[in-house]
Design an enzyme around this catalytic site. Structure first.
Site, PDB file in Angstrom:
ATOM      1  CG  HIS A   6      -1.841   1.080   1.385  1.00 48.51           C
ATOM      2  ND1 HIS A   6      -1.927   1.864   2.507  1.00 48.51           N
ATOM      3  CD2 HIS A   6      -2.790   1.544   0.529  1.00 48.51           C
ATOM      4  CE1 HIS A   6      -2.891   2.758   2.349  1.00 48.51           C
ATOM      5  NE2 HIS A   6      -3.423   2.588   1.151  1.00 48.51           N
ATOM      6  CD  GLU A  33      -3.012   1.997  -3.210  1.00 41.32           C
ATOM      7  OE1 GLU A  33      -4.036   2.669  -3.343  1.00 41.32           O
ATOM      8  OE2 GLU A  33      -2.031   2.416  -2.532  1.00 41.32           O
ATOM      9  CG  ASP A  35      -2.750   6.734  -3.572  1.00 44.15           C
ATOM     10  OD1 ASP A  35      -3.823   6.134  -3.567  1.00 44.15           O
ATOM     11  OD2 ASP A  35      -1.860   6.577  -2.696  1.00 44.15           O
ATOM     12  CG  HIS A  48      -3.057   9.291  -0.139  1.00 47.25           C
ATOM     13  ND1 HIS A  48      -3.831  10.146   0.617  1.00 47.25           N
ATOM     14  CD2 HIS A  48      -3.748   8.121  -0.226  1.00 47.25           C
ATOM     15  CE1 HIS A  48      -4.930   9.516   0.987  1.00 47.25           C
ATOM     16  NE2 HIS A  48      -4.912   8.289   0.494  1.00 47.25           N
ATOM     17  CD  GLU A 108      -6.997   5.167  -4.339  1.00 46.27           C
ATOM     18  OE1 GLU A 108      -6.228   4.588  -3.551  1.00 46.27           O
ATOM     19  OE2 GLU A 108      -7.871   5.985  -3.977  1.00 46.27           O
TER      20      GLU A 108
HETATM   21  O1  G3P Z   1      -6.419   1.401  -2.789  1.00 49.90           O
HETATM   22  C1  G3P Z   1      -6.598   1.118  -1.434  1.00 49.90           C
HETATM   23  C2  G3P Z   1      -6.404   2.330  -0.588  1.00 49.90           C
HETATM   24  O2  G3P Z   1      -5.227   2.961  -0.996  1.00 49.90           O
HETATM   25  C3  G3P Z   1      -7.529   3.294  -0.664  1.00 49.90           C
HETATM   26  O3  G3P Z   1      -7.413   4.325   0.228  1.00 49.90           O
HETATM   27  O4  G3P Z   1      -6.861   6.553   0.997  1.00 49.90           O
HETATM   28  O5  G3P Z   1      -5.137   4.777   1.121  1.00 49.90           O
HETATM   29  O6  G3P Z   1      -5.784   5.711  -1.088  1.00 49.90           O
HETATM   30  P1  G3P Z   1      -6.233   5.378   0.304  1.00 49.90           P
HETATM   31 MG    MG Z   2      -4.641   4.451  -2.454  1.00 50.27          MG
END
Ligand code: G3P
Ligand code: MG
Length: 244
Positions: A6, A33, A35, A48, A108
């Site tokens: 993450h 993962e 962003d 993020h 994401e």
């Molecule tokens: O993609 C899973 C997670 O990353 C979603 O929430 O706020 O950490 O981007 P966030």
């Molecule tokens: Mg995320």
């Protein structure tokens, strides 16, 4: 079950930096993962928040800086002073690195607060430029964004991200819109949700699962993926199980 790091190995290293991605790869995680947002000059960048205040030594909105300006801020600051200087990566820099890794990437699209013009087109263009199409999953809390991705690149799987309210009949919903995965906040996920998704042929990648209890529950429910800040934990757990 696939293990996704993450925001990279964010439990230990500054989130969404190349350092966190490199360290995630070293753990043996299956995927990363991250962003993405868009700069003032239309560059896709890996960060993020819509603002840079929480994670860097700067302040203001990502959308108000060019990439040249943005990369001068220190994204390692989110973890104090221990990791020196780590810039906000451009998505292109990430793709160039990922091309030579065996990892897949869950991209994401952060389009719920600001719907950046053409972020989907720009993101897919970079993925195609580096030939990463077969190692990507798109996700977004803004399901219009992944619907658009389905139009632009139907061959790339998408996951519908849902926050702390969960989504009843997620399997039906995802199948209806052609999304291959449901990405729930783990705290909302029930065994019934898992069964309902399975009945619709929809996979589940749950976030953010850092403890053993959550990991064992996802294994018991036979979920497809885990998104964790500590990828080394499930990687070691699965290695030990396979050696039993
Ligand atoms: O993609 C899973 C997670 O990353 C979603 O929430 O706020 O950490 O981007 P966030
Ligand atoms: Mg995320």
């Amino acid at each position: 079950m696939k293990v996704m790091a993450h925001r990279g190995y964010s439990g230990k290293y500054p989130e969404n930096t190349m350092l966190a991605f490199e360290e995630a790869a070293k753990t043996g995680a299956d995927g990363i993962e991250l962003d993405v947002q868009l700069t003032k000059d239309g560059q896709v960048v890996v960060i993020h928040d819509e603002r840079i205040d929480r994670t860097t030594d700067g302040s203001g909105w990502v959308k108000d800086y060019t990439y040249e300006e943005l990369k001068k801020f220190n994204a390692a600051r989110v973890k104090g002073d221990q990791f020196g200087f780590q810039p906000i990566p451009s998505f292109e820099e990430y793709c160039a690195w990922a091309k030579n890794q065996s990892l897949f990437t869950n991209v994401e699209l952060k389009t719920s607060i600001i719907y950046y013009p053409e972020i989907e087109e720009k993101t897919i263009a970079l993925i195609r430029k580096y030939g990463l199409e077969d190692r990507i999953i798109f996700s977004s809390f803004n399901h219009l964004s992944i619907l658009k991705m389905k139009e632009l690149a139907p061959e790339i799987p998408c996951g519908a991200l849902v926050g702390d309210r969960g989504l009843k009949y997620a399997g039906f919903y995802c199948e209806r819109f052609g999304f291959e995965f449901y990405h729930p906040d783990f705290a909302t996920l029930t065994e019934e949700d898992v069964k309902e998704c399975k009945a619709h042929g929809v996979g589940i990648n749950a976030w953010t699962v850092n403890g053993m209890e959550g990991l064992e529950k996802l294994v018991e429910w036979d979920c497809e993926g885990i998104i964790t800040n500590y990828p080394d934990v499930p990687v070691k757990y699965f290695k030990a199980r396979n050696n039993d």
